[in-house]
Design a protein around this motif. Structure first.
Motif, PDB file in Angstrom:
ATOM      1  N   MET A   1       0.845  -1.167   0.000  1.00 32.76           N
ATOM      2  CA  MET A   1       0.000   0.000   0.000  1.00 32.76           C
ATOM      3  C   MET A   1       0.900   1.243   0.000  1.00 32.76           C
ATOM      4  O   MET A   1       1.852   1.331   0.762  1.00 32.76           O
ATOM      5  N   TYR A   2       0.589   2.208  -0.857  1.00 31.83           N
ATOM      6  CA  TYR A   2       1.320   3.464  -0.932  1.00 31.83           C
ATOM      7  C   TYR A   2       1.159   4.235   0.374  1.00 31.83           C
ATOM      8  O   TYR A   2       0.055   4.352   0.897  1.00 31.83           O
ATOM      9  N   VAL A   3       2.270   4.759   0.913  1.00 32.56           N
ATOM     10  CA  VAL A   3       2.229   5.573   2.122  1.00 32.56           C
ATOM     11  C   VAL A   3       2.584   7.023   1.797  1.00 32.56           C
ATOM     12  O   VAL A   3       1.818   7.930   2.078  1.00 32.56           O
ATOM     13  N   MET A   4       3.764   7.249   1.207  1.00 32.78           N
ATOM     14  CA  MET A   4       4.215   8.592   0.860  1.00 32.78           C
ATOM     15  C   MET A   4       5.438   8.485  -0.036  1.00 32.78           C
ATOM     16  O   MET A   4       5.988   7.407  -0.214  1.00 32.78           O
ATOM     17  N   THR A   5       5.866   9.621  -0.564  1.00 32.26           N
ATOM     18  CA  THR A   5       7.099   9.687  -1.338  1.00 32.26           C
ATOM     19  C   THR A   5       8.011  10.716  -0.686  1.00 32.26           C
ATOM     20  O   THR A   5       7.561  11.795  -0.294  1.00 32.26           O
ATOM     21  N   ILE A   6       9.294  10.353  -0.551  1.00 30.57           N
ATOM     22  CA  ILE A   6      10.288  11.275  -0.014  1.00 30.57           C
ATOM     23  C   ILE A   6      11.261  11.619  -1.124  1.00 30.57           C
ATOM     24  O   ILE A   6      11.471  10.835  -2.047  1.00 30.57           O
ATOM     25  N   GLU A  25       9.002  -5.204  12.394  1.00 29.97           N
ATOM     26  CA  GLU A  25       7.921  -5.941  13.054  1.00 29.97           C
ATOM     27  C   GLU A  25       8.545  -6.805  14.144  1.00 29.97           C
ATOM     28  O   GLU A  25       9.440  -7.614  13.880  1.00 29.97           O
ATOM     29  N   GLU A  26       8.114  -6.638  15.394  1.00 31.19           N
ATOM     30  CA  GLU A  26       8.726  -7.355  16.516  1.00 31.19           C
ATOM     31  C   GLU A  26       8.562  -8.865  16.418  1.00 31.19           C
ATOM     32  O   GLU A  26       9.473  -9.615  16.737  1.00 31.19           O
ATOM     33  N   ASP A  27       7.381  -9.337  15.988  1.00 33.17           N
ATOM     34  CA  ASP A  27       7.127 -10.783  15.944  1.00 33.17           C
ATOM     35  C   ASP A  27       7.951 -11.484  14.866  1.00 33.17           C
ATOM     36  O   ASP A  27       8.489 -12.563  15.089  1.00 33.17           O
ATOM     37  N   THR A  28       8.059 -10.870  13.703  1.00 33.43           N
ATOM     38  CA  THR A  28       8.723 -11.529  12.573  1.00 33.43           C
ATOM     39  C   THR A  28      10.121 -10.988  12.302  1.00 33.43           C
ATOM     40  O   THR A  28      10.873 -11.580  11.538  1.00 33.43           O
ATOM     41  N   VAL A  29      10.477  -9.866  12.889  1.00 32.05           N
ATOM     42  CA  VAL A  29      11.749  -9.173  12.684  1.00 32.05           C
ATOM     43  C   VAL A  29      11.919  -8.772  11.209  1.00 32.05           C
ATOM     44  O   VAL A  29      13.024  -8.687  10.694  1.00 32.05           O
ATOM     45  N   LEU A  30      10.810  -8.549  10.514  1.00 37.33           N
ATOM     46  CA  LEU A  30      10.837  -8.110   9.117  1.00 37.33           C
ATOM     47  C   LEU A  30      10.507  -6.621   9.050  1.00 37.33           C
ATOM     48  O   LEU A  30       9.817  -6.090   9.924  1.00 37.33           O
ATOM     49  N   PRO A  31      10.969  -5.931   8.007  1.00 31.44           N
ATOM     50  CA  PRO A  31      10.645  -4.506   7.870  1.00 31.44           C
ATOM     51  C   PRO A  31       9.150  -4.283   7.690  1.00 31.44           C
ATOM     52  O   PRO A  31       8.463  -5.090   7.064  1.00 31.44           O
ATOM     53  N   ILE A  32       8.657  -3.186   8.229  1.00 27.47           N
ATOM     54  CA  ILE A  32       7.243  -2.836   8.115  1.00 27.47           C
ATOM     55  C   ILE A  32       6.991  -2.025   6.842  1.00 27.47           C
ATOM     56  O   ILE A  32       5.935  -2.107   6.246  1.00 27.47           O
ATOM     57  N   THR A  43       6.207   2.312   0.813  1.00 24.45           N
ATOM     58  CA  THR A  43       5.023   1.447   0.795  1.00 24.45           C
ATOM     59  C   THR A  43       5.084   0.526   2.003  1.00 24.45           C
ATOM     60  O   THR A  43       6.128   0.373   2.633  1.00 24.45           O
ATOM     61  N   THR A  44       3.949  -0.083   2.323  1.00 24.01           N
ATOM     62  CA  THR A  44       3.943  -1.055   3.414  1.00 24.01           C
ATOM     63  C   THR A  44       4.550  -2.357   2.925  1.00 24.01           C
ATOM     64  O   THR A  44       4.314  -2.791   1.798  1.00 24.01           O
ATOM     65  N   ALA A  45       5.342  -2.979   3.779  1.00 26.24           N
ATOM     66  CA  ALA A  45       5.969  -4.263   3.455  1.00 26.24           C
ATOM     67  C   ALA A  45       5.237  -5.412   4.136  1.00 26.24           C
ATOM     68  O   ALA A  45       5.572  -6.565   3.926  1.00 26.24           O
ATOM     69  N   VAL A  46       4.255  -5.085   4.953  1.00 24.00           N
ATOM     70  CA  VAL A  46       3.474  -6.092   5.669  1.00 24.00           C
ATOM     71  C   VAL A  46       2.022  -5.985   5.223  1.00 24.00           C
ATOM     72  O   VAL A  46       1.598  -4.975   4.658  1.00 24.00           O
ATOM     73  N   CYS A  47       1.280  -7.014   5.507  1.00 22.55           N
ATOM     74  CA  CYS A  47      -0.130  -7.066   5.101  1.00 22.55           C
ATOM     75  C   CYS A  47      -0.943  -5.946   5.724  1.00 22.55           C
ATOM     76  O   CYS A  47      -1.685  -5.253   5.060  1.00 22.55           O
ATOM     77  N   PRO A  55       0.198   3.059  16.849  1.00 24.53           N
ATOM     78  CA  PRO A  55      -0.522   4.142  16.167  1.00 24.53           C
ATOM     79  C   PRO A  55       0.375   5.051  15.323  1.00 24.53           C
ATOM     80  O   PRO A  55      -0.100   5.708  14.409  1.00 24.53           O
ATOM     81  N   ASP A  56       1.671   5.108  15.625  1.00 25.62           N
ATOM     82  CA  ASP A  56       2.569   6.025  14.935  1.00 25.62           C
ATOM     83  C   ASP A  56       3.896   5.338  14.617  1.00 25.62           C
ATOM     84  O   ASP A  56       4.382   4.519  15.412  1.00 25.62           O
ATOM     85  N   TYR A  57       4.462   5.689  13.485  1.00 26.55           N
ATOM     86  CA  TYR A  57       5.792   5.218  13.104  1.00 26.55           C
ATOM     87  C   TYR A  57       6.639   6.434  12.766  1.00 26.55           C
ATOM     88  O   TYR A  57       6.145   7.439  12.257  1.00 26.55           O
ATOM     89  N   SER A  58       7.924   6.325  13.030  1.00 24.64           N
ATOM     90  CA  SER A  58       8.871   7.371  12.686  1.00 24.64           C
ATOM     91  C   SER A  58      10.064   6.699  12.010  1.00 24.64           C
ATOM     92  O   SER A  58      10.775   5.922  12.633  1.00 24.64           O
ATOM     93  N   LEU A  59      10.234   6.982  10.713  1.00 25.53           N
ATOM     94  CA  LEU A  59      11.329   6.390   9.963  1.00 25.53           C
ATOM     95  C   LEU A  59      12.428   7.427   9.793  1.00 25.53           C
ATOM     96  O   LEU A  59      12.174   8.552   9.366  1.00 25.53           O
TER      97      LEU A  59
END
Length: 126
Positions: A1-6, A25-32, A43-47, A55-59
């Motif tokens: 899913m598209y999130v934003m463009t930097i 992701e804490e459970d799978t240790v995969l990027p979100i 984009t989102t890397a998880v389902c 509720p919030d992410y900071s990359l």
């Protein structure tokens, strides 16, 4: 899913590049999220993203050029609420005793107040 463009611009280096420190992701240790290093598309890397869980992410975004210079920025992502949580009553049953009345006098206070919890951000109980 598209999130934003930097975007990062370096006017003195045509071989500019970008990279990012991703949320994991804490459970799978995969990027979100996926950050495309050429287009800056995030984009989102998880389902699914769950606002009740996070509720919030900071990359932290780091742009590097061929000369070793770096610049950092932050992509702040707020997950919007989806009404997906069931309301839960705080008890299975409530009991109350009331005096018999002929209806000429109404009580001034509520006879019974029940409580319900719902983890969604916006609730509209009926």
């Amino acid at each position: 899913m598209y999130v934003m463009t930097i975007n990062a611009k370096d006017y003195d280096d045509i071989n500019e590049g970008t990279n990012a420190k991703n949320a994991i992701e804490e459970d799978t240790v995969l990027p979100i999220f996926d950050v495309n290093p050429d287009t800056g598309l995030i984009t989102t890397a998880v389902c699914c993203l769950d606002r009740e869980k996070t509720p919030d992410y900071s990359l932290q975004i780091v742009a590097t050029d061929g000369g070793g210079f770096k610049s950092t920025g932050t992509a702040s992502i707020k997950v919007k609420n989806l009404n997906n949580m069931l309301p839960q009553f705080t008890k299975d049953e409530w009991f109350v005793e009331v005096e018999e009345t002929d209806g000429s006098v109404l009580p001034e206070a509520p006879i019974l107040t029940v409580t319900v919890n719902d983890d969604d951000e916006i609730n509209n109980f009926q």
